[in-house]
Scaffold this motif. Structure first.
Motif, PDB file in Angstrom:
ATOM      1  N   SER A   1       0.828  -1.211   0.000  1.00 35.53           N
ATOM      2  CA  SER A   1       0.000   0.000   0.000  1.00 35.53           C
ATOM      3  C   SER A   1       0.857   1.252   0.000  1.00 35.53           C
ATOM      4  N   ALA A   2       1.925   1.251   0.799  1.00 37.97           N
ATOM      5  CA  ALA A   2       2.818   2.412   0.861  1.00 37.97           C
ATOM      6  C   ALA A   2       3.524   2.618  -0.481  1.00 37.97           C
ATOM      7  N   ALA A   3       3.915   1.538  -1.149  1.00 37.53           N
ATOM      8  CA  ALA A   3       4.590   1.648  -2.443  1.00 37.53           C
ATOM      9  C   ALA A   3       3.649   2.195  -3.513  1.00 37.53           C
TER      10      ALA A   3
ATOM     11  N   GLU B   1       7.816  -9.115  -5.369  1.00 39.30           N
ATOM     12  CA  GLU B   1       8.774  -8.230  -6.025  1.00 39.30           C
ATOM     13  C   GLU B   1       8.085  -7.391  -7.092  1.00 39.30           C
ATOM     14  N   LYS B   2       8.850  -6.884  -7.995  1.00 43.72           N
ATOM     15  CA  LYS B   2       8.441  -5.950  -9.042  1.00 43.72           C
ATOM     16  C   LYS B   2       7.108  -6.304  -9.697  1.00 43.72           C
TER      17      LYS B   2
ATOM     18  N   ALA C   1       9.070  -1.193 -10.114  1.00 45.13           N
ATOM     19  CA  ALA C   1      10.189  -2.002 -10.624  1.00 45.13           C
ATOM     20  C   ALA C   1      11.167  -2.388  -9.519  1.00 45.13           C
ATOM     21  N   GLY C   2      11.365  -1.522  -8.543  1.00 43.48           N
ATOM     22  CA  GLY C   2      12.299  -1.810  -7.466  1.00 43.48           C
ATOM     23  C   GLY C   2      11.647  -2.331  -6.194  1.00 43.48           C
ATOM     24  N   PHE C   3      10.338  -2.573  -6.235  1.00 44.03           N
ATOM     25  CA  PHE C   3       9.644  -3.021  -5.029  1.00 44.03           C
ATOM     26  C   PHE C   3      10.079  -4.433  -4.648  1.00 44.03           C
ATOM     27  N   THR C   4      10.350  -4.622  -3.374  1.00 41.36           N
ATOM     28  CA  THR C   4      10.614  -5.947  -2.811  1.00 41.36           C
ATOM     29  C   THR C   4      10.040  -5.958  -1.405  1.00 41.36           C
ATOM     30  N   SER C   5       9.166  -6.896  -1.129  1.00 44.94           N
ATOM     31  CA  SER C   5       8.637  -7.029   0.232  1.00 44.94           C
ATOM     32  C   SER C   5       9.646  -7.801   1.072  1.00 44.94           C
ATOM     33  N   ARG C   6       9.404  -7.837   2.339  1.00 40.48           N
ATOM     34  CA  ARG C   6      10.218  -8.709   3.184  1.00 40.48           C
ATOM     35  C   ARG C   6       9.848 -10.163   2.860  1.00 40.48           C
TER      36      ARG C   6
END
Length: 167
Positions: free
Chosen positions: A19-21, A71-72, A130-135
């Protein structure tokens, strides 16, 4: 009979990170609300909950928990989604019945839908994410979900849960 599918549900902090991303996504796409976010393992269609639960319980017995990370973003025609990292998920999905579908299994979390004839609507989001990665988290439970039609879109409910063995 309700429409059934099996899924992994992301933990609350991962939902918050997604949500923040996204920030304020605005108009243009039909966004899935966070309460409907899930990673489908297998789709069963209309089925009896008790019968499918017994079948799924036997198929998942003794299966290990799996590590999952989102991820992305990527797209299918008309769908914006997050990719799922890790190879452990595919054997679990096939145990849950994913191989019965006509198309190959691709683990993903659907974020939004858009008209197939307008793929450019999602381009901004594939770039932004594109750079999103969750824990990474350990998915230790498979949910048997029901999907019911509702004026605001489908309503998903956990019908049964099945624990996976911790490593």
């Amino acid at each position: 009979m309700p429409v059934l599918f099996s899924a992994l549900l992301p933990p609350d902090d991962v939902v918050e990170a997604i949500s923040a991303a996204l920030g304020d996504p605005g108009d243009g796409l039909r966004w899935e609300p966070p309460e409907r976010w899930h990673i489908t393992l297998a789709y069963y269609g209309p089925d009896d909950v008790g019968t499918r639960a017994a079948w799924l319980s036997a198929r998942l017995a003794g299966r290990p928990a799996v590590d999952v990370r989102l991820e992305k973003a990527a797209t299918f025609p008309g769908v914006l989604w997050l990719t799922v990292a890790g190879s452990e998920l595919e054997p679990l999905a096939h145990a849950a019945g994913a191989g019965a579908e006509p198309r190959p299994y691709r683990a993903h979390l659907t974020l939004a839908r858009f008209p197939r004839e307008e793929p450019g609507l999602a381009a901004r989001w594939t770039r932004q994410l594109a750079g999103f990665t969750s824990r990474r988290w350990q998915a230790a439970e498979v949910a048997l979900m029901t999907s019911e039609r509702d004026p605001g879109g489908p309503r998903y409910r956990v019908a049964r849960s099945f624990g996976l063995d911790h490593a």
